[in-house]
Motif scaffolding. Structure first.
Motif, PDB file in Angstrom:
ATOM      1  N   HIS A  65       0.065 -37.115 -53.006  1.00  0.00           N
ATOM      2  CA  HIS A  65       0.179 -38.790 -53.062  1.00  0.00           C
ATOM      3  C   HIS A  65      -0.576 -39.034 -51.267  1.00  0.00           C
ATOM      4  CE1 HIS A  65       3.478 -38.462 -55.956  1.00  0.00           C
ATOM      5  NE2 HIS A  65       2.829 -39.455 -56.321  1.00  0.00           N
ATOM      6  N   HIS A  66      -0.383 -38.230 -50.559  1.00  0.00           N
ATOM      7  CA  HIS A  66      -0.973 -38.327 -49.189  1.00  0.00           C
ATOM      8  C   HIS A  66      -2.247 -37.417 -48.882  1.00  0.00           C
ATOM      9  CE1 HIS A  66       2.161 -40.863 -49.023  1.00  0.00           C
ATOM     10  NE2 HIS A  66       3.035 -39.871 -49.197  1.00  0.00           N
ATOM     11  N   THR A  67      -3.482 -37.693 -49.497  1.00  0.00           N
ATOM     12  CA  THR A  67      -4.441 -36.715 -49.370  1.00  0.00           C
ATOM     13  C   THR A  67      -5.170 -36.426 -48.152  1.00  0.00           C
ATOM     14  OG1 THR A  67      -6.063 -38.629 -50.127  1.00  0.00           O
ATOM     15  CG2 THR A  67      -5.325 -37.152 -51.525  1.00  0.00           C
ATOM     16  N   ALA A  68      -4.904 -37.517 -47.301  1.00  0.00           N
ATOM     17  CA  ALA A  68      -5.322 -37.583 -45.815  1.00  0.00           C
ATOM     18  C   ALA A  68      -4.661 -36.623 -45.029  1.00  0.00           C
ATOM     19  CB  ALA A  68      -5.195 -38.796 -45.282  1.00  0.00           C
ATOM     20  N   VAL A  69      -3.373 -36.179 -45.406  1.00  0.00           N
ATOM     21  CA  VAL A  69      -2.683 -35.063 -44.322  1.00  0.00           C
ATOM     22  C   VAL A  69      -2.561 -33.788 -45.561  1.00  0.00           C
ATOM     23  CG1 VAL A  69      -1.598 -36.669 -42.894  1.00  0.00           C
ATOM     24  CG2 VAL A  69      -0.598 -36.099 -45.252  1.00  0.00           C
ATOM     25  N   ARG A  70      -3.233 -33.521 -46.299  1.00  0.00           N
ATOM     26  CA  ARG A  70      -2.976 -32.535 -47.449  1.00  0.00           C
ATOM     27  C   ARG A  70      -3.584 -31.126 -46.586  1.00  0.00           C
ATOM     28  NH1 ARG A  70      -5.112 -32.323 -53.144  1.00  0.00           N
ATOM     29  NH2 ARG A  70      -4.125 -30.711 -54.121  1.00  0.00           N
ATOM     30  N   ASP A  74       0.258 -29.847 -39.066  1.00  0.00           N
ATOM     31  CA  ASP A  74       1.514 -30.379 -38.700  1.00  0.00           C
ATOM     32  C   ASP A  74       2.336 -30.795 -39.725  1.00  0.00           C
ATOM     33  OD1 ASP A  74       1.159 -29.741 -35.806  1.00  0.00           O
ATOM     34  OD2 ASP A  74       0.722 -31.737 -35.367  1.00  0.00           O
ATOM     35  N   ASN A  75       1.769 -31.178 -40.728  1.00  0.00           N
ATOM     36  CA  ASN A  75       2.429 -31.667 -42.080  1.00  0.00           C
ATOM     37  C   ASN A  75       2.876 -30.710 -43.076  1.00  0.00           C
ATOM     38  OD1 ASN A  75       3.044 -33.977 -43.877  1.00  0.00           O
ATOM     39  ND2 ASN A  75       1.440 -32.993 -45.093  1.00  0.00           N
ATOM     40  N   VAL A  76       2.513 -29.461 -42.770  1.00  0.00           N
ATOM     41  CA  VAL A  76       2.836 -28.165 -43.774  1.00  0.00           C
ATOM     42  C   VAL A  76       3.535 -27.142 -43.115  1.00  0.00           C
ATOM     43  CG1 VAL A  76       1.881 -26.841 -45.671  1.00  0.00           C
ATOM     44  CG2 VAL A  76       0.768 -29.035 -45.049  1.00  0.00           C
ATOM     45  N   HIS A  77       4.530 -26.754 -43.623  1.00  0.00           N
ATOM     46  CA  HIS A  77       5.473 -25.947 -42.911  1.00  0.00           C
ATOM     47  C   HIS A  77       6.007 -24.771 -43.873  1.00  0.00           C
ATOM     48  CE1 HIS A  77       5.126 -27.598 -38.875  1.00  0.00           C
ATOM     49  NE2 HIS A  77       5.028 -28.722 -39.570  1.00  0.00           N
ATOM     50  N   GLY A  78       6.350 -23.415 -43.313  1.00  0.00           N
ATOM     51  CA  GLY A  78       7.295 -22.436 -44.340  1.00  0.00           C
ATOM     52  C   GLY A  78       8.604 -23.380 -44.849  1.00  0.00           C
ATOM     53  N   GLN A  79       8.731 -23.286 -46.191  1.00  0.00           N
ATOM     54  CA  GLN A  79       9.795 -23.756 -46.707  1.00  0.00           C
ATOM     55  C   GLN A  79      10.196 -22.845 -48.111  1.00  0.00           C
ATOM     56  OE1 GLN A  79       9.233 -27.737 -48.799  1.00  0.00           O
ATOM     57  NE2 GLN A  79      11.038 -28.454 -47.720  1.00  0.00           N
ATOM     58  N   CYS A  80      11.631 -22.820 -47.974  1.00  0.00           N
ATOM     59  CA  CYS A  80      12.143 -21.865 -49.098  1.00  0.00           C
ATOM     60  C   CYS A  80      11.822 -22.579 -50.406  1.00  0.00           C
ATOM     61  CB  CYS A  80      13.479 -21.614 -49.053  1.00  0.00           C
ATOM     62  SG  CYS A  80      14.746 -22.984 -49.132  1.00  0.00           S
ATOM     63  N   GLN A 104       8.575 -36.198 -31.996  1.00  0.00           N
ATOM     64  CA  GLN A 104       8.550 -37.620 -32.777  1.00  0.00           C
ATOM     65  C   GLN A 104       7.364 -38.295 -32.768  1.00  0.00           C
ATOM     66  OE1 GLN A 104      11.600 -39.292 -34.481  1.00  0.00           O
ATOM     67  NE2 GLN A 104       9.703 -40.161 -35.044  1.00  0.00           N
ATOM     68  N   ASP A 105       6.582 -38.129 -31.652  1.00  0.00           N
ATOM     69  CA  ASP A 105       5.076 -38.717 -31.624  1.00  0.00           C
ATOM     70  C   ASP A 105       4.213 -37.978 -32.577  1.00  0.00           C
ATOM     71  OD1 ASP A 105       5.980 -40.296 -29.549  1.00  0.00           O
ATOM     72  OD2 ASP A 105       4.692 -39.044 -28.191  1.00  0.00           O
ATOM     73  N   SER A 106       4.293 -36.713 -32.870  1.00  0.00           N
ATOM     74  CA  SER A 106       3.562 -36.080 -33.945  1.00  0.00           C
ATOM     75  C   SER A 106       3.900 -36.214 -35.392  1.00  0.00           C
ATOM     76  CB  SER A 106       3.664 -34.529 -33.706  1.00  0.00           C
ATOM     77  OG  SER A 106       2.900 -34.113 -32.512  1.00  0.00           O
ATOM     78  N   VAL A 107       5.211 -36.582 -35.614  1.00  0.00           N
ATOM     79  CA  VAL A 107       5.625 -36.891 -36.739  1.00  0.00           C
ATOM     80  C   VAL A 107       5.238 -38.519 -37.142  1.00  0.00           C
ATOM     81  CG1 VAL A 107       7.868 -37.433 -38.231  1.00  0.00           C
ATOM     82  CG2 VAL A 107       7.501 -35.540 -36.758  1.00  0.00           C
TER      83      VAL A 107
END
Length: 137
Positions: A65-70, A74-80, A104-107
Motif C-alpha cells: 500500500h505504501h510503495t514510496a517506503v517499500r 527505517d521502515n523494515v525490521h526483523g519481525q517474527c 519519533q522524528d524518523s517515524v
C-alpha cells in the motif's frame, strides 16, 4: 550508485515485475542479515528473541500500500512470523519499539513519506538490486 553499462546489460530482457521481485528478495535478505546475530534476532514488535528461520522482513508501513517506503531501511525490521503474519504486523507494538529504535522524528518521516507513490523504473530497481547485493558482501 553509479551503474555501469555492463551491469545494466545483465538485466536486459527482464521485466519490471521480475526486477521488483528480485529487488525485494535482495533487500529483505539484507534486512534479515542486518537485524540478526549468531543465528537469532529480536522481533521489533514482541521483543522476543527467536531463531533467524522464524524471521520476516516486516514493514511498518506495508510495502503493497505504501510503495514510496517499500525499500526504506527505517521502515523494515526483523519481525517474527507470528507478529508479521498472524498478528497482521502487530503494529501498535511495532510503532512503540520503532520509536525507541530510530526516534519519533524518523517515524514521522516514514509516515509522511508513505503517502507518496513510487512508480518503479528499470534503472531504479537495478540500482536497488545492485546496492543491496553489495551490502550483503
Amino acid at each position: 550508485m553509479e551503474l555501469s553499462a555492463k551491469t545494466i546489460q545483465k538485466y536486459k530482457g527482464r521485466g519490471i515485475s521480475f526486477l521488483l521481485r528480485e529487488a525485494e528478495t535482495v533487500f529483505n535478505r539484507y534486512i534479515r542479515q542486518r537485524d540478526s546475530q549468531d543465528g537469532y534476532f529480536k522481533c521489533i514488535s514482541c521483543q522476543e528473541y527467536k531463531p533467524v528461520s522464524k524471521m520476516h522482513a516486516g514493514h511498518f508501513m506495508s510495502a503493497g500500500h505504501h510503495t514510496a517506503v517499500r525499500f526504506n531501511e527505517d521502515n523494515v525490521h526483523g519481525q517474527c512470523e507470528k507478529c508479521n503474519t498472524f498478528l497482521h504486523g502487530n503494529l501498535i507494538s511495532y510503532q512503540e519499539n520503532l520509536i525507541k529504535k530510530i526516534g519519533q522524528d524518523s517515524v514521522d518521516i516514514i509516515k509522511s513519506t508513505c503517502r507518496n507513490t513510487a512508480k518503479w523504473h528499470r534503472i531504479d530497481l537495478i540500482s536497488i538490486i545492485e546496492t543491496y547485493k553489495g551490502k550483503l558482501k
